[in-house]
Scaffold this active site. Structure first.
Site, PDB file in Angstrom:
ATOM      1  N   ASP A  25      12.123 -26.538   2.798  1.00  0.00           N
ATOM      2  CA  ASP A  25      12.897 -26.264   4.001  1.00  0.00           C
ATOM      3  C   ASP A  25      14.224 -27.017   3.901  1.00  0.00           C
ATOM      4  O   ASP A  25      14.227 -28.235   3.691  1.00  0.00           O
ATOM      5  CB  ASP A  25      12.103 -26.739   5.225  1.00  0.00           C
ATOM      6  CG  ASP A  25      12.664 -26.164   6.517  1.00  0.00           C
ATOM      7  OD1 ASP A  25      13.328 -25.108   6.478  1.00  0.00           O
ATOM      8  OD2 ASP A  25      12.415 -26.779   7.573  1.00  0.00           O
ATOM      9  N   HIS A  80      23.504 -27.474  13.589  1.00  0.00           N
ATOM     10  CA  HIS A  80      22.150 -27.974  13.841  1.00  0.00           C
ATOM     11  C   HIS A  80      22.016 -29.435  13.398  1.00  0.00           C
ATOM     12  O   HIS A  80      21.490 -30.271  14.139  1.00  0.00           O
ATOM     13  CB  HIS A  80      21.126 -27.113  13.103  1.00  0.00           C
ATOM     14  CG  HIS A  80      19.725 -27.654  13.172  1.00  0.00           C
ATOM     15  ND1 HIS A  80      18.981 -27.664  14.326  1.00  0.00           N
ATOM     16  CD2 HIS A  80      18.940 -28.224  12.209  1.00  0.00           C
ATOM     17  CE1 HIS A  80      17.793 -28.204  14.083  1.00  0.00           C
ATOM     18  NE2 HIS A  80      17.747 -28.554  12.809  1.00  0.00           N
ATOM     19  N   GLU A 129      12.081 -23.376  15.348  1.00  0.00           N
ATOM     20  CA  GLU A 129      13.302 -23.401  14.545  1.00  0.00           C
ATOM     21  C   GLU A 129      13.483 -22.003  13.973  1.00  0.00           C
ATOM     22  O   GLU A 129      12.631 -21.519  13.214  1.00  0.00           O
ATOM     23  CB  GLU A 129      13.229 -24.454  13.434  1.00  0.00           C
ATOM     24  CG  GLU A 129      13.109 -25.870  13.977  1.00  0.00           C
ATOM     25  CD  GLU A 129      13.544 -26.957  12.992  1.00  0.00           C
ATOM     26  OE1 GLU A 129      13.376 -26.765  11.766  1.00  0.00           O
ATOM     27  OE2 GLU A 129      14.049 -28.002  13.461  1.00  0.00           O
ATOM     28  N   GLU A 132      14.934 -19.583  11.468  1.00  0.00           N
ATOM     29  CA  GLU A 132      15.452 -19.779  10.109  1.00  0.00           C
ATOM     30  C   GLU A 132      15.424 -18.473   9.318  1.00  0.00           C
ATOM     31  O   GLU A 132      14.740 -17.518   9.690  1.00  0.00           O
ATOM     32  CB  GLU A 132      14.604 -20.823   9.361  1.00  0.00           C
ATOM     33  CG  GLU A 132      14.421 -22.123  10.142  1.00  0.00           C
ATOM     34  CD  GLU A 132      13.928 -23.274   9.285  1.00  0.00           C
ATOM     35  OE1 GLU A 132      13.793 -23.106   8.051  1.00  0.00           O
ATOM     36  OE2 GLU A 132      13.668 -24.350   9.869  1.00  0.00           O
ATOM     37  N   ASP A 178       9.914 -22.095  12.017  1.00  0.00           N
ATOM     38  CA  ASP A 178       9.386 -23.381  11.553  1.00  0.00           C
ATOM     39  C   ASP A 178       9.014 -24.217  12.782  1.00  0.00           C
ATOM     40  O   ASP A 178       9.747 -25.107  13.197  1.00  0.00           O
ATOM     41  CB  ASP A 178      10.472 -24.070  10.715  1.00  0.00           C
ATOM     42  CG  ASP A 178      10.021 -25.424  10.208  1.00  0.00           C
ATOM     43  OD1 ASP A 178       8.813 -25.624  10.040  1.00  0.00           O
ATOM     44  OD2 ASP A 178      10.900 -26.287   9.980  1.00  0.00           O
ATOM     45  N   ARG A 218       8.299 -32.180  17.958  1.00  0.00           N
ATOM     46  CA  ARG A 218       9.394 -33.167  17.888  1.00  0.00           C
ATOM     47  C   ARG A 218       8.912 -34.589  18.105  1.00  0.00           C
ATOM     48  O   ARG A 218       9.496 -35.530  17.563  1.00  0.00           O
ATOM     49  CB  ARG A 218      10.458 -32.838  18.932  1.00  0.00           C
ATOM     50  CG  ARG A 218      11.097 -31.467  18.778  1.00  0.00           C
ATOM     51  CD  ARG A 218      11.894 -31.374  17.512  1.00  0.00           C
ATOM     52  NE  ARG A 218      12.493 -30.037  17.371  1.00  0.00           N
ATOM     53  CZ  ARG A 218      13.008 -29.571  16.246  1.00  0.00           C
ATOM     54  NH1 ARG A 218      12.985 -30.310  15.143  1.00  0.00           N
ATOM     55  NH2 ARG A 218      13.530 -28.380  16.192  1.00  0.00           N
ATOM     56  N   GLN A 274       7.248 -35.714  14.934  1.00  0.00           N
ATOM     57  CA  GLN A 274       8.298 -35.848  13.922  1.00  0.00           C
ATOM     58  C   GLN A 274       9.114 -37.132  14.119  1.00  0.00           C
ATOM     59  O   GLN A 274       9.388 -37.869  13.164  1.00  0.00           O
ATOM     60  CB  GLN A 274       9.207 -34.619  13.998  1.00  0.00           C
ATOM     61  CG  GLN A 274      10.304 -34.545  12.958  1.00  0.00           C
ATOM     62  CD  GLN A 274      11.228 -33.332  13.163  1.00  0.00           C
ATOM     63  OE1 GLN A 274      10.962 -32.472  14.007  1.00  0.00           O
ATOM     64  NE2 GLN A 274      12.298 -33.267  12.398  1.00  0.00           N
ATOM     65  N   LYS A 282       5.614 -30.838  11.175  1.00  0.00           N
ATOM     66  CA  LYS A 282       6.011 -29.520  10.679  1.00  0.00           C
ATOM     67  C   LYS A 282       4.880 -28.772   9.993  1.00  0.00           C
ATOM     68  O   LYS A 282       5.019 -27.581   9.727  1.00  0.00           O
ATOM     69  CB  LYS A 282       7.112 -29.698   9.624  1.00  0.00           C
ATOM     70  CG  LYS A 282       8.367 -30.385  10.129  1.00  0.00           C
ATOM     71  CD  LYS A 282       9.259 -29.415  10.874  1.00  0.00           C
ATOM     72  CE  LYS A 282      10.663 -29.959  11.019  1.00  0.00           C
ATOM     73  NZ  LYS A 282      11.566 -28.911  11.520  1.00  0.00           N
ATOM     74  N   THR A 326       3.878 -22.535   9.971  1.00  0.00           N
ATOM     75  CA  THR A 326       5.227 -22.019   9.770  1.00  0.00           C
ATOM     76  C   THR A 326       5.067 -20.507   9.645  1.00  0.00           C
ATOM     77  O   THR A 326       4.412 -20.040   8.719  1.00  0.00           O
ATOM     78  CB  THR A 326       5.854 -22.612   8.490  1.00  0.00           C
ATOM     79  OG1 THR A 326       5.862 -24.053   8.603  1.00  0.00           O
ATOM     80  CG2 THR A 326       7.277 -22.119   8.300  1.00  0.00           C
ATOM     81  N   GLU A 345      17.890 -28.268  20.923  1.00  0.00           N
ATOM     82  CA  GLU A 345      19.337 -28.135  21.053  1.00  0.00           C
ATOM     83  C   GLU A 345      19.715 -27.379  22.326  1.00  0.00           C
ATOM     84  O   GLU A 345      20.639 -27.760  23.035  1.00  0.00           O
ATOM     85  CB  GLU A 345      19.908 -27.397  19.834  1.00  0.00           C
ATOM     86  CG  GLU A 345      19.788 -28.173  18.531  1.00  0.00           C
ATOM     87  CD  GLU A 345      20.134 -27.282  17.335  1.00  0.00           C
ATOM     88  OE1 GLU A 345      21.297 -27.242  16.950  1.00  0.00           O
ATOM     89  OE2 GLU A 345      19.206 -26.628  16.815  1.00  0.00           O
TER      90      GLU A 345
END
Lengths: 405, 405
Positions: A118, A125, A191, A193, A225, A229, A232, A245, A249, A352
Site C-alpha cells: 500500500d 492525503h 480509504e 484507493e 483499505d 484509526r 493504527q 489495516k 481490504t 479527512e
C-alpha cells in the site's frame, strides 16, 4: 477505434468493447470461472474458448493468476481474441450462449494474492494525515517528495467487494487514557484507493524501470483499505501500520486492462524536487491516470477524489518497489494509498472529511458521521475517459460494517 | 522418551529421533520432495510412504504447504509414523533405501510463503535501535510493552538458506547530505531471528488465543533478516521498513516440529506492565523458547543471542496478529525480530555489535567490520535443550554477500 459489438449495447456503455475488464465469477454450481464483462453481462472465457476451438489453459483456471504470469504478449493476444468474439457477427452463434446476466452470477476476488503493498501517493492525503497524526511537525516527512512511501500490507486480508466487514477489535489508547484498552475500534474509516495488479513476474535482483511498467502490470481496479484509526495511532510507531489495516481490504471485482486506460493517461503534478533517475518521469511516458472516484456512504455522495492529482504514479511505485531487487510474483498487488484531491469534497477518507471527528459529516437522513457506524455501507466507484468521449467504468467496491464479534 | 533408532547415530546427535525436522530437498533429477532429517541423512517421505503402503497425499507434495494446512492431528500422527519407521527394525528394509546422505541433496525453501510478519520482540534489541535511530527520545516507544510490535514483510523475498544475497541498491541520505542519492547500501546488516511456520488456517474474524498456539503453528526455524540500515533509516518514517528489508530474507532449511521443543519451553522475562487479557500469559502455558543462537561472520563467532530473553513469546505474537480478526493461511510465516540479549556478545545485529559503526568489530584475520562487506558469509545456527541432556539442532541459515548489480 474499437469497432462495434453485435450485442445490444448503448454506445456510451462504460462496459463496452473499449473496456472488457476481467474477473472471476461463479454460476449456481459454485465453480469459479474467468469472465469478461460486457455491458451487464459476463462472458465465460473458458466456455467461449471451448466453443470456438481455442485451446488456452489460462482460460480454464479458477483465478486470473495463471494468466497474470503469462505476460504482456499473451494479454494483448487475448484481448484481441475477446474483441473479435464480441464484434464479429460470425462468432455470435458460438459466443452468445456463453454470456450470463450479471444479476445471475456471483463475483469473487479475481486473483490469488501474492504480496500486497500500500502506497501513500496523494500529497493532499499525506499532508492531511501528517497534520492530524503529528501536529507540530511538518505535514510531510522529509523523504516524502523523494520516494513513494509505501509498506507491505496483509495479502491474506484482501477480500472480494461485497464481503461484509466485521468491526475489528484491538488495542487503542486515547491521549487521556492512562493505559491501553482492548475492544471494538471506535474510529473505523475507509480509504478510497486505486489498485494495480501484477502481472508478469521477475527474478530476484531485477528492477523494473518506468518504461517497463506495462510489461508487468495487467490492470487496474478499486480498493477500499478499511482502517481502524485508533488501533493504527497506538501501534504505528516505529514500524508502521499493522492491525489497524490488516482485518480487511476490499477489492473491486473487475480488473480493467491497462489498454482500456489509454485515454486516461495524463501527466502527473509538477515535481517539487528533482527526482533520482530511476524515478524521474519527466521524459518517460506519463502514467498519471485521470480516474474520478466517487465515495458513497449509505447512498449519499461524500466525495469525488481525483486520481489525476496523485503525486506519484503507479509506474514510479513499481520502479521504487523493485529498485532494491525485490522480485515480483504473479498476483502481487499494490494500491495508491488514499486518493485525496485539494478540495474538501475530494477527500478519500472520513478522518479527512470530518477532520478527525471535529467537523461531523451531515447525512440526508439527519444523522451525522465522524467515523463508520455498524450497518453503514460504503460504495467506491470510478470512471475514466474512454475513446470518443465515452467513459470506461471501473465498477465499484462495496462493503457493509457488521458489529464487532 | 523417544526410543532408539536402528540407524548408526550417536546418542547425542542434535538430529536424532527427538528432533525429526521437516524440509524440502531434491536429488539430481531436480524434483522437489518432502524430507525428514535424521543424523546427516534425509528420509524421502513420499518414497517411504510408498514403500510402507501409506497413502497420504500430503507427503507427495513439492512443498510443506499442503501438510501445513492439514492441522495438528495430522502432524501428530505423521510424527508418530516417522518415529516408528526410524525406530522399529521391522521397517528397516523398506525405509533404509529411502535415506539419502545430506551431502548428496539440494535443500530448498520448504514452503510457499503466504504472508510474512516480522516482530520486534527483544527488549534489548528494541532499546539499542531506539537509542541509535531516535537519539534524545526514550529508547522504547510507549506502546512497546503493551503489544508485540510487528509489521508485514515481503513474503516473496523469503529465500532458502545458501541463496547468495546481492547487496541492494536504494536511496540513502546521511545527515550531512543535502539530498538523497541512489546506489549500493553502505550499511548492510544481518538480523538473527527465530521463525515460526503456520500451520492450520483460520477464517477471517477468528482470533487465535494463547492456548491455541500449538494448534496453528507447525514448527520453528532460523531467519536472517538482511537489513540495509541506510535505506531503512531514510524511508521508515512514517509507514515503517520497506525496501531496507525486502531484498532478501533467508530461512533455514529444517522446520523443527513444536513437539521437539518441549524441553526448550521456558517462562519469558517478568512483565513490567499488566497485559491485556488476550496477551496475558501469566497463567498460560509458557511459550518462551530456550534456543541459543550463534552468529558467525566468515567463520568467526560474533555472538550468542539467547532467544529465552525475548520479551514477547511467539504465542503472544500470534494472538496479537489475529486479535483484529486477520485470518491465517497455510504458509504464513512470522519471525521474532532480532534476538539480542543483555550482554554485548549476545547482540544479534552488526549495528548493535559495532554500535552504529563507532566500535568496529575486529576479526581474526586483522580486518574490521562495521557493516557487511562484499564476499562476507554469515552463518546463524542454534540448538535447544532436548530430552535427557541432549541438544535439539535447528541447523543453520547461511548467506554470502555479492556486490551490487
Amino acid at each position: 477505434m474499437t469497432g462495434h459489438t453485435w450485442l445490444d449495447l448503448p454506445d456510451d456503455s462504460p462496459f463496452g468493447l473499449a473496456n472488457l475488464p476481467y474477473g472471476v465469477f461463479s454460476l449456481p454450481d459454485g465453480r469459479h470461472r474467468l469472465g469478461v464483462r460486457i455491458g451487464d453481462q459476463v462472458l465465460d472465457l473458458g466456455a467461449a474458448a471451448r466453443a470456438t476451438g481455442l485451446r488456452d489453459a489460462y482460460l480454464d483456471a479458477a483465478s486470473l493468476t495463471p494468466l497474470l504470469g503469462a505476460g504482456r504478449p499473451v494479454w494483448t493476444a487475448l484481448r484481441r481474441t475477446v474483441t473479435g468474439w464480441l464484434s464479429d457477427p460470425a462468432h455470435r452463434p458460438a459466443i452468445e450462449p456463453q454470456l450470463h446476466p450479471l444479476a445471475e452470477v456471483s463475483l469473487h476476488l479475481p486473483f490469488e494474492p501474492a504480496d500486497y503493498v500500500d502506497f501513500y501517493a496523494s500529497e493532499h492525503h499525506a499532508a492531511n494525515l501528517g497534520a492530524l497524526f503529528r501536529p507540530g511537525s511538518p505535514a510531510l516527512t522529509p523523504n516524502w517528495k523523494h520516494l513513494p512511501i509505501g509498506y507491505h500490507g496483509r495479502a491474506g486480508s484482501l477480500v472480494a467487494s461485497g464481503t461484509e466487514v466485521v468491526r475489528p477489535n484491538g488495542q487503542r489508547r486515547a491521549p487521556e487514557d492512562e493505559a491501553p484498552s482492548f475492544g471494538p475500534s471506535r474510529r473505523l474509516d475507509i480509504e478510497a484507493e486505486v489498485g494495480f495488479l501484477v502481472g508478469a513476474p521477475t527474478e530476484l535482483g531485477r528492477p523494473v524501470s518506468l518504461a517497463e511498467f506495462p510489461e508487468h502490470v495487467f490492470g487496474v481496479c478499486l480498493v477500499n483499505d478499511w482502517s481502524a484509526r485508533d488501533l493504527q495511532a497506538w501501534e504505528y510507531v516505529p514500524l508502521g501500520p499493522f492491525l489497524g489495516k490488516s482485518f480487511a481490504t476490499s477489492v473491486s471485482p473487475w480488473i480493467v486492462p491497462l489498454e482500456a486506460l489509454e485515454q486516461a493517461r495524463t501527466t502527473p503534478p509538477p515535481r517539487d524536487v528533482p527526482l533520482l533517475p530511476y524515478l524521474d518521469d519527466q521524459d518517460a511516458p506519463p502514467w498519471g491516470l485521470d480516474l474520478t472516484l466517487e465515495v458513497r456512504l449509505n447512498g449519499h455522495l461524500l466525495s469525488r477524489p481525483p486520481a489525476a492529482s496523485l503525486y506519484w504514479t503507479a509506474a514510479q511505485q513499481l520502479a521504487h518497489l523493485t529498485a532494491n531487487g525485490a522480485r515480483l510474483r504473479a498476483g502481487d498487488f499494490f494500491a495508491s494509498g488514499t486518493v485525496s484531491g485539494p478540495a474538501h469534497d475530494q477527500r478519500g477518507s472520513l478522518i479527512e472529511l470530518a477532520w478527525n471527528g471535529t467537523e461531523p459529516i451531515k447525512l440526508p437522513d439527519g444523522s451525522t458521521r465522524t467515523f463508520l457506524e455498524d450497518g453503514d455501507e460504503v460504495v467506491i466507484s470510478a470512471t475514466a475517459p474512454g475513446p470518443g468521449g465515452t467513459r470506461i467504468g471501473l465498477g465499484e467496491v462495496t462493503g457493509r460494517i457488521l458489529p464487532a464479534a
